[in-house]
Design a protein around this motif. Structure first.
Motif, PDB file in Angstrom:
ATOM      1  N   PRO A 154     -12.794   5.415 -28.664  1.00 55.90           N
ATOM      2  CA  PRO A 154     -13.832   5.323 -27.635  1.00 55.90           C
ATOM      3  C   PRO A 154     -13.965   3.879 -27.141  1.00 55.90           C
ATOM      4  O   PRO A 154     -13.873   2.939 -27.916  1.00 55.90           O
ATOM      5  N   GLY A 155     -14.158   3.723 -25.872  1.00 58.61           N
ATOM      6  CA  GLY A 155     -14.312   2.402 -25.293  1.00 58.61           C
ATOM      7  C   GLY A 155     -13.010   1.724 -24.946  1.00 58.61           C
ATOM      8  O   GLY A 155     -13.005   0.678 -24.312  1.00 58.61           O
ATOM      9  N   CYS A 156     -11.902   2.303 -25.316  1.00 58.85           N
ATOM     10  CA  CYS A 156     -10.584   1.737 -25.014  1.00 58.85           C
ATOM     11  C   CYS A 156     -10.248   2.065 -23.559  1.00 58.85           C
ATOM     12  O   CYS A 156     -10.116   3.238 -23.208  1.00 58.85           O
ATOM     13  N   PRO A 157     -10.111   1.055 -22.695  1.00 58.06           N
ATOM     14  CA  PRO A 157      -9.839   1.348 -21.291  1.00 58.06           C
ATOM     15  C   PRO A 157      -8.480   2.013 -21.073  1.00 58.06           C
ATOM     16  O   PRO A 157      -8.327   2.830 -20.168  1.00 58.06           O
ATOM     17  N   HIS A 158      -7.507   1.696 -21.898  1.00 60.46           N
ATOM     18  CA  HIS A 158      -6.188   2.320 -21.760  1.00 60.46           C
ATOM     19  C   HIS A 158      -6.253   3.796 -22.136  1.00 60.46           C
ATOM     20  O   HIS A 158      -5.613   4.633 -21.508  1.00 60.46           O
ATOM     21  N   CYS A 159      -7.041   4.108 -23.158  1.00 60.64           N
ATOM     22  CA  CYS A 159      -7.261   5.505 -23.536  1.00 60.64           C
ATOM     23  C   CYS A 159      -7.978   6.233 -22.402  1.00 60.64           C
ATOM     24  O   CYS A 159      -7.674   7.382 -22.101  1.00 60.64           O
ATOM     25  N   GLY A 160      -8.906   5.543 -21.772  1.00 60.89           N
ATOM     26  CA  GLY A 160      -9.617   6.108 -20.628  1.00 60.89           C
ATOM     27  C   GLY A 160      -8.678   6.436 -19.484  1.00 60.89           C
ATOM     28  O   GLY A 160      -8.856   7.441 -18.790  1.00 60.89           O
ATOM     29  N   ASN A 161      -7.658   5.604 -19.275  1.00 52.77           N
ATOM     30  CA  ASN A 161      -6.660   5.887 -18.236  1.00 52.77           C
ATOM     31  C   ASN A 161      -5.937   7.194 -18.536  1.00 52.77           C
ATOM     32  O   ASN A 161      -5.710   8.011 -17.643  1.00 52.77           O
ATOM     33  N   VAL A 162      -5.562   7.383 -19.799  1.00 53.18           N
ATOM     34  CA  VAL A 162      -4.868   8.616 -20.184  1.00 53.18           C
ATOM     35  C   VAL A 162      -5.820   9.800 -20.022  1.00 53.18           C
ATOM     36  O   VAL A 162      -5.427  10.855 -19.515  1.00 53.18           O
TER      37      VAL A 162
END
Length: 153
Positions: free
Chosen positions: A61-69
């Motif tokens: 959570p909070g990881c912007p790269h994870c958010g992109n995925v």
């Protein structure tokens, strides 16, 4: 414009909605970039009759790269037969370690998120993860869900 270029362009436009990073700590893949100019048009993605693709997705959570995925996965059309198994690394560290071991991920990449596993392949970082998923979908082949007790070679 070629189909793949159109696919990538639509992703770029869809991803421009902006991703706000949370305050939680995450491990970032040092080769990943923060820009979101994806050039994949998810509206043109499709799976052939009776094919499906399974993705194992480790995130923080909070990881912007994870958010992109996550944004990419949310934009995939409903008619694409895609199964996503999501695991938060902080809540599932043993599972994360077992998958990384089974896929023979180098020590230098272990602990980095997002981590995506599709079939016998893995990707670390947002761009490589999205490319891996797109390639699996466009292959027209069924890709079943990997299990940590299975070998990947």
């Amino acid at each position: 414009m070629e189909r793949s270029e159109a696919i990538r362009l639509a992703i770029a436009l869809g991803m421009m909605g902006g991703i706000v990073a949370g305050t939680l700590v995450y491990v970032q893949n040092p080769t990943a970039s923060d820009d979101t100019d994806w050039d994949v048009d998810v509206s043109e993605l499709s799976t052939e009759d009776n094919t499906s693709v399974c993705v194992v997705f480790f995130y923080s959570p909070g990881c912007p790269h994870c958010g992109n995925v996550e944004e990419f996965l949310a934009a995939v059309p409903d008619d694409v037969n895609l199964t996503v198994q999501r695991y938060e690394v902080r809540k599932e560290p043993a599972r994360f370690d077992r998958y990384l071991e089974a896929y023979d991920v180098p020590e230098s990449d272990r602990g980095s998120v997002p981590a995506v596993l599709v079939g016998e392949e893995y990707a670390i970082g947002d761009r490589p993860a999205i490319e891996l998923i797109v390639n699996a979908i466009e292959s027209g082949k069924t890709v079943r869900c990997p299990a940590v007790n299975e070998t990947t070679s």
